[in-house]
Design a protein around this motif. Structure first.
Motif: not given
Length: 578
Positions: A198, A208-210, A246-247
């Motif tokens: 993370d 990978l994050g919002e 989340k993308q």
């Protein structure tokens, strides 16, 4: 005598094909010349007028340069992944690969009949596994990289891990998420594997994050800005909403300054370079915190402004509809109105909201913030002219000195206190004074200062009182990279106990699996969630049954992934090793 053009053209086109007349030699003593054409998407309708319109001009140049003695590279290929083929597959049940192949055959037939001088030996197709193997390879390089601001370049993630193990992140000068918290070497060594993953994700270039995305429920996928018009999808006219998801994203903001600097070195028209500079949008200013006056809400609104000299002219604060504080601070009596407004505003893309400057809309939250210097109660509004993705998603509104704030304040009857003396002929009843010129008035410790001096003084005072800090911002946002589609490059990531891991480069390409339908699953997963063979076995390094292996990423890359680098592949189109 009749000119039998059909027979003559057929004869010479066959001769060109048989003799490979337009084949480009890789090793030649001739000077090089590269004629690059638009990369076409092969639709079922065949070529449209825009294709030959451009191709004819470039073909003339290619032929001219050959006659001048140049070794001309003039290739052609197909941008063959994308939503249209997938939508057709959904409607007919026919695999996108089949329709794409048919469409390419139609394009090739038409291009050959026109008689273009392409080197077809270098043809590439983004949907060919031997091509997208390298698109996936590029993704892995980005996933395994971070941006070192000291060296001003991307470096391998192993160097960052080594620094974390030795010193924590105290001395790391990197482009990373704003929420990244300090940790020591001991902290790092004590983190679990998931916690380490993370932390690293906040630094990776492919991460990978919002992110706020254009979500189309009817199509079951995220859409790019240029695929949305007037709040609906360009294809099908379905409603689109702004949604936090989340993308996978690309940290292109790390390259903002390099992109700006690079514009000075390329031979482009100045108007085009200016549009690029506007898109990147560098601005120097400061952050400022406005503490909320509600004793039950221990929060503050942070804004970014390039005009701290106008801070005493703030008469309200405006939040983007997507701002995380909207729901938290809205007064009960305003709740219904705010929720209704937010729902409607989310259906408009950021591009629309930026372009439609004449339409004024907003709603009062019922909350107030304290002016950082005067302590005066400042009303907090929600307005879709503020974008969640730029700055902090909140603005300090100075209607006397900002055009959009002026329109908003005029529409809703809000105060417009002037804090800079404009030229005598300027009328505040008709317009704001936005120029960075004049003397400060009604501005406490800034009174009597010219604008430039006032900006510097304001930043000094803001930092001195701990209200914010001077900083550089860019309009450029990180690019959302995941799509909830089938017909695109699989992202070469699998999840080991919830930790994203890159596939070994030696096992690429990760080929699209078979699915029973090209629709999202009943539980809302992307189409790849239907695949029976979509798990990764680390021991044998192979794709196995979904139920037996670690889950493989089910989103695919956007249409522009493979078409971002095709011009490089043309130079060595069929090298399987590099």
């Amino acid at each position: 005598m009749d000119y039998n053009f059909r027979e003559i053209e057929r004869k010479w086109q066959n001769e060109w094909a048989k003799n490979k007349t337009f084949k480009t030699e890789s090793n030649s003593h001739k000077p090089k010349y590269y004629v690059l054409d638009m990369f076409p998407y092969p639709s079922g309708a065949g070529l449209h007028v825009g294709h030959p319109l451009g191709y004819i001009a470039s073909d003339i140049m290619a032929r001219y340069k050959r006659h001048q003695g140049f070794n001309v590279l003039h290739p052609m290929g197909y941008d063959s992944f994308g939503l249209p083929a997938e939508q057709y597959a959904i409607q007919t049940g026919q695999h996108p690969a089949v329709t794409t192949e048919q469409n390419i055959a139609r394009y090739r037939e038409q291009l050959d009949k026109i008689g273009f001088s392409f080197d077809w030996d270098r043809e590439v197709r983004t949907s060919d596994p031997e091509y997208y193997k390298w698109t996936q390879w590029i993704f892995i390089q980005l996933f395994n990289s971070w941006y070192n601001k000291t060296s001003d370049r991307a470096e391998h993630i192993d160097a960052l891990i080594a620094e974390f193990e030795k010193n924590g992140n105290a001395n790391v000068n990197a482009v990373c998420d704003e929420e990244t918290t300090p940790f020591t070497s001991a902290d790092w060594k004590g983190f679990s594997e998931k916690e380490k993953s993370d932390k690293l994700m906040r630094y990776r270039i492919a991460y990978l994050g919002e992110a706020y995305v254009n979500w189309c429920p009817a199509l079951g996928t995220v859409l790019a800005n240029d695929e949305v018009k007037d709040g609906v999808s360009e294809r099908g006219g379905h409603p689109v909403e702004r949604k936090l998801m989340k993308q996978w994203s690309m940290r292109i903001t790390a390259y903002a300054q390099r992109l700006l600097d690079g514009l000075n070195t390329i031979d482009w028209p100045e108007s085009l370079k200016e549009s690029q500079r506007y898109w990147i949008g560098r601005s120097e200013g400061t952050s400022i915190k406005f503490k909320l006056k509600d004793p039950h809400v221990n929060e503050h609104i942070e804004v970014f402004t390039t005009r701290p000299d106008t801070v005493f002219g703030v008469s309200f604060v405006t939040l983007a509809p997507e701002h995380e504080l909207v729901a938290k601070i809205t007064a009960p009596e305003q709740k219904a109105a705010v929720e209704d407004y937010v729902t409607k505003a989310k259906n408009r893309s950021e591009r629309e909201r930026q372009a439609d400057v004449t339409k004024v809309s907003g709603v009062f939250t019922g909350a107030y913030a304290a002016h950082p210097f005067s302590g005066k109660a400042i009303p907090v509004w929600v307005g879709d002219y503020v974008l969640a993705g730029y700055g902090t998603g909140a603005v300090m509104a100075v209607p006397a000195h900002d055009e959009r704030d002026y329109r908003f304040a005029t529409h809703f009857g809000l105060e417009k206190p002037p804090v800079i003396v404009p030229p005598a002929e300027h009328d505040f009843e008709k317009a704001s004074w936005d120029e960075k010129e004049g003397t400060c008035i009604n501005s406490g410790f800034l009174n009597g200062l010219e604008v430039k001096a006032a900006i510097k003084k304001a930043i000094e005072e803001i930092e001195k009182q701990g209200l914010g800090k001077g900083q550089i911002n860019y309009r450029l946002r990180d690019a959302v990279f995941g799509r909830q589609r089938y017909w695109g490059e699989p992202i070469p990531i699998y999840y080991k106990d919830g930790i994203p891991c890159a596939l070994p480069e030696s096992e690429l390409p990760l080929v699209l699996p078979e699915v029973d339908k090209f629709l999202p699953t009943e539980t809302g997963e992307p189409p790849l969630g239907r695949a029976e063979e979509w798990g990764w076995d680390e021991k044998i390094q192979k794709v196995v049954s979904t139920s037996d292996g670690y889950p493989i990423e089910t989103t695919t890359m956007p249409g522009w992934a493979g078409s971002s680098w095709y011009y490089l592949r043309y130079m060595d189109a069929h090298n399987a090793d590099t």
